[in-house]
Design a protein around this motif. Structure first.
Motif, PDB file in Angstrom:
ATOM      1  N   ALA A   1       0.835  -1.095  -0.023  1.00 40.13           N
ATOM      2  CA  ALA A   1      -0.043  -0.197  -0.292  1.00 40.13           C
ATOM      3  C   ALA A   1       1.038   1.198  -0.230  1.00 40.13           C
ATOM      4  O   ALA A   1       2.049   1.647   0.398  1.00 40.13           O
ATOM      5  CB  ALA A   1      -0.891   0.132   1.056  1.00 40.13           C
ATOM      6  N   ALA A   2       0.618   2.367  -0.658  1.00 39.82           N
ATOM      7  CA  ALA A   2       1.011   3.479  -1.181  1.00 39.82           C
ATOM      8  C   ALA A   2       0.618   3.891   0.192  1.00 39.82           C
ATOM      9  O   ALA A   2      -0.159   3.678   1.511  1.00 39.82           O
ATOM     10  CB  ALA A   2       0.898   3.980  -1.957  1.00 39.82           C
ATOM     11  N   ASP A   3       1.847   5.600   0.622  1.00 39.13           N
ATOM     12  CA  ASP A   3       1.411   6.137   2.360  1.00 39.13           C
ATOM     13  C   ASP A   3       0.602   6.239   2.078  1.00 39.13           C
ATOM     14  O   ASP A   3      -0.637   7.180   0.668  1.00 39.13           O
ATOM     15  CB  ASP A   3       2.048   6.969   1.814  1.00 39.13           C
ATOM     16  N   GLY A   4      -0.328   6.487   3.066  1.00 42.52           N
ATOM     17  CA  GLY A   4      -1.859   7.179   3.325  1.00 42.52           C
ATOM     18  C   GLY A   4      -2.815   6.289   2.626  1.00 42.52           C
ATOM     19  O   GLY A   4      -3.850   6.926   3.147  1.00 42.52           O
ATOM     20  N   ASN A   5      -2.717   5.247   2.393  1.00 39.60           N
ATOM     21  CA  ASN A   5      -3.486   4.257   1.667  1.00 39.60           C
ATOM     22  C   ASN A   5      -3.831   3.012   2.886  1.00 39.60           C
ATOM     23  O   ASN A   5      -2.638   2.575   3.982  1.00 39.60           O
ATOM     24  CB  ASN A   5      -3.672   3.158   0.554  1.00 39.60           C
ATOM     25  N   MET A   6      -4.610   2.311   3.104  1.00 40.55           N
ATOM     26  CA  MET A   6      -5.274   1.286   3.801  1.00 40.55           C
ATOM     27  C   MET A   6      -4.554   0.242   3.262  1.00 40.55           C
ATOM     28  O   MET A   6      -4.664  -0.347   1.734  1.00 40.55           O
ATOM     29  CB  MET A   6      -6.481   0.595   4.340  1.00 40.55           C
ATOM     30  N   LEU A   7      -3.859  -1.037   4.077  1.00 38.62           N
ATOM     31  CA  LEU A   7      -3.533  -2.035   3.382  1.00 38.62           C
ATOM     32  C   LEU A   7      -4.022  -3.093   3.990  1.00 38.62           C
ATOM     33  O   LEU A   7      -5.021  -3.459   5.190  1.00 38.62           O
ATOM     34  CB  LEU A   7      -2.223  -2.082   4.026  1.00 38.62           C
ATOM     35  N   GLN A   8      -4.977  -4.213   2.624  1.00 37.90           N
ATOM     36  CA  GLN A   8      -5.601  -5.268   3.283  1.00 37.90           C
ATOM     37  C   GLN A   8      -5.296  -5.979   3.420  1.00 37.90           C
ATOM     38  O   GLN A   8      -4.569  -7.135   2.359  1.00 37.90           O
ATOM     39  CB  GLN A   8      -6.830  -4.544   2.856  1.00 37.90           C
ATOM     40  N   ILE A   9      -5.388  -7.498   3.969  1.00 37.76           N
ATOM     41  CA  ILE A   9      -5.310  -8.926   3.813  1.00 37.76           C
ATOM     42  C   ILE A   9      -6.501  -9.562   4.376  1.00 37.76           C
ATOM     43  O   ILE A   9      -7.003  -9.397   5.334  1.00 37.76           O
ATOM     44  CB  ILE A   9      -4.227  -9.229   5.095  1.00 37.76           C
ATOM     45  N   SER A  10      -6.839 -10.179   3.164  1.00 36.24           N
ATOM     46  CA  SER A  10      -7.887 -11.543   3.656  1.00 36.24           C
ATOM     47  C   SER A  10      -7.713 -12.604   2.911  1.00 36.24           C
ATOM     48  O   SER A  10      -6.550 -13.043   2.437  1.00 36.24           O
ATOM     49  CB  SER A  10      -8.737 -11.047   2.589  1.00 36.24           C
TER      50      SER A  10
ATOM     51  N   CYS B   1      -2.374  -8.591  13.254  1.00 32.74           N
ATOM     52  CA  CYS B   1      -2.277  -9.277  12.045  1.00 32.74           C
ATOM     53  C   CYS B   1      -2.984 -10.592  12.416  1.00 32.74           C
ATOM     54  O   CYS B   1      -3.873 -11.783  11.974  1.00 32.74           O
ATOM     55  CB  CYS B   1      -2.131  -9.203  11.041  1.00 32.74           C
ATOM     56  N   LEU B   2      -2.216 -11.347  13.604  1.00 34.62           N
ATOM     57  CA  LEU B   2      -1.485 -12.626  13.652  1.00 34.62           C
ATOM     58  C   LEU B   2      -2.576 -12.979  13.690  1.00 34.62           C
ATOM     59  O   LEU B   2      -3.553 -12.611  14.961  1.00 34.62           O
ATOM     60  CB  LEU B   2       0.086 -12.790  13.745  1.00 34.62           C
ATOM     61  N   ARG B   3      -3.424 -14.235  13.813  1.00 35.13           N
ATOM     62  CA  ARG B   3      -4.087 -15.282  14.426  1.00 35.13           C
ATOM     63  C   ARG B   3      -5.322 -14.858  14.079  1.00 35.13           C
ATOM     64  O   ARG B   3      -6.677 -14.391  14.696  1.00 35.13           O
ATOM     65  CB  ARG B   3      -4.385 -15.235  15.666  1.00 35.13           C
ATOM     66  N   LYS B   4      -5.763 -13.464  13.365  1.00 34.35           N
ATOM     67  CA  LYS B   4      -7.397 -13.584  12.632  1.00 34.35           C
ATOM     68  C   LYS B   4      -7.095 -13.405  11.169  1.00 34.35           C
ATOM     69  O   LYS B   4      -6.353 -13.572  10.285  1.00 34.35           O
ATOM     70  CB  LYS B   4      -6.937 -11.775  12.635  1.00 34.35           C
ATOM     71  N   PRO B   5      -8.232 -13.825  10.730  1.00 34.42           N
ATOM     72  CA  PRO B   5      -8.158 -14.384   9.031  1.00 34.42           C
ATOM     73  C   PRO B   5      -7.803 -13.207   8.005  1.00 34.42           C
ATOM     74  O   PRO B   5      -8.593 -12.960   7.044  1.00 34.42           O
ATOM     75  CB  PRO B   5     -10.096 -14.528   9.002  1.00 34.42           C
ATOM     76  N   SER B   6      -8.598 -11.891   8.735  1.00 31.22           N
ATOM     77  CA  SER B   6      -8.093 -10.982   8.345  1.00 31.22           C
ATOM     78  C   SER B   6      -7.659  -9.676   8.983  1.00 31.22           C
ATOM     79  O   SER B   6      -7.750  -9.406   9.504  1.00 31.22           O
ATOM     80  CB  SER B   6      -9.070 -10.034   6.812  1.00 31.22           C
ATOM     81  N   CYS B   7      -6.846  -8.782   7.996  1.00 33.12           N
ATOM     82  CA  CYS B   7      -6.770  -7.580   8.717  1.00 33.12           C
ATOM     83  C   CYS B   7      -6.568  -6.541   8.142  1.00 33.12           C
ATOM     84  O   CYS B   7      -6.227  -5.962   6.576  1.00 33.12           O
ATOM     85  CB  CYS B   7      -5.298  -7.531  10.092  1.00 33.12           C
ATOM     86  N   GLU B   8      -6.592  -4.868   8.338  1.00 30.00           N
ATOM     87  CA  GLU B   8      -6.599  -3.821   7.756  1.00 30.00           C
ATOM     88  C   GLU B   8      -5.217  -2.961   8.398  1.00 30.00           C
ATOM     89  O   GLU B   8      -6.203  -2.962   9.553  1.00 30.00           O
ATOM     90  CB  GLU B   8      -7.496  -2.510   7.365  1.00 30.00           C
ATOM     91  N   ILE B   9      -4.565  -2.441   7.942  1.00 32.36           N
ATOM     92  CA  ILE B   9      -3.677  -1.929   8.771  1.00 32.36           C
ATOM     93  C   ILE B   9      -3.688   0.053   7.414  1.00 32.36           C
ATOM     94  O   ILE B   9      -2.931  -0.542   6.255  1.00 32.36           O
ATOM     95  CB  ILE B   9      -2.576  -2.767   8.774  1.00 32.36           C
ATOM     96  N   ASN B  10      -3.722   0.696   8.232  1.00 31.73           N
ATOM     97  CA  ASN B  10      -3.351   2.345   7.557  1.00 31.73           C
ATOM     98  C   ASN B  10      -1.698   2.774   7.324  1.00 31.73           C
ATOM     99  O   ASN B  10      -0.549   2.132   7.968  1.00 31.73           O
ATOM    100  CB  ASN B  10      -3.460   3.359   9.049  1.00 31.73           C
ATOM    101  N   ALA B  11      -1.129   2.600   6.592  1.00 34.58           N
ATOM    102  CA  ALA B  11       0.568   3.204   5.600  1.00 34.58           C
ATOM    103  C   ALA B  11       0.523   4.277   6.114  1.00 34.58           C
ATOM    104  O   ALA B  11       0.108   4.658   4.944  1.00 34.58           O
ATOM    105  CB  ALA B  11       0.191   2.230   4.686  1.00 34.58           C
ATOM    106  N   SER B  12       0.637   4.578   7.209  1.00 36.37           N
ATOM    107  CA  SER B  12       0.882   5.866   7.716  1.00 36.37           C
ATOM    108  C   SER B  12       2.490   6.234   8.406  1.00 36.37           C
ATOM    109  O   SER B  12       2.696   5.445   9.422  1.00 36.37           O
ATOM    110  CB  SER B  12      -0.186   6.969   8.018  1.00 36.37           C
ATOM    111  N   THR B  13       2.528   7.087   8.567  1.00 32.33           N
ATOM    112  CA  THR B  13       3.706   7.407  10.159  1.00 32.33           C
ATOM    113  C   THR B  13       2.447   7.536  11.138  1.00 32.33           C
ATOM    114  O   THR B  13       3.106   7.002  12.612  1.00 32.33           O
ATOM    115  CB  THR B  13       4.092   9.393   9.708  1.00 32.33           C
TER     116      THR B  13
END
Length: 146
Positions: free
Chosen positions: A58-67, A112-124
């Motif tokens: 994910a680029a800076d300022g976007n959400m990275l999504q893992i499913s 994220c660990l032990r979850k079926p999905s997660c979202e992380i904000n790519a930001s400072t």
């Protein structure tokens, strides 16, 4: 036994810097998906052990999504996480750049660990400031398993 096969597949994959060699040796299905018009890529590998390797960016300022792709799967490991200027991308073997946030891996694991999905904000705000002169990027590589 399944985790040994997964580890073996993961090591081959990244030590040869190509997913195609793994496909020949481990009956792997390789799938690239263009996520948007700026060329972000999502690579998923389904290994015959029933686990799925993933690489998301994910680029800076976007959400990275893992499913994880299947019901009952959870994110069971994160082998690489870099926020800053990682060398490479999900189509190559990425490595940490020279101005990455040092706590990226622990933050991603906690989210994220032990979850079926997660979202992380790519930001400072999530990872803290970096010394990068260019916009930051977040890359995460890991595995989903049952």
């Amino acid at each position: 036994m399944a985790m040994n096969n997964l580890y073996f597949a993961f090591v081959i994959c990244f030590s040869l810097c190509t997913f195609s060699a793994l496909a020949l040796k481990k009956n792997v299905v390789y799938d690239d998906e263009i996520k948007n018009n700026i060329g972000e890529m999502s690579s998923k590998i389904s290994v015959n052990t029933g686990a799925t390797l993933f690489c998301e960016s994910a680029a800076d300022g976007n959400m990275l999504q893992i499913s994880c792709p299947l019901t009952g799967m959870n994110i069971s490991g994160i082998s690489f996480a870099s926020y800053g200027n990682p060398d490479g991308n999900c189509n190559t073997t990425p490595s940490k750049g020279d101005c990455d946030a040092s706590n990226t891996l622990s933050i991603v694991e906690k989210a994220c660990l032990r979850k079926p999905s997660c979202e992380i904000n790519a930001s400072t705000a999530t990872f803290g400031p970096t010394t990068c002169k260019q916009p930051n990027v977040l890359i995460v590589i890991g595995v989903c398993s049952h």
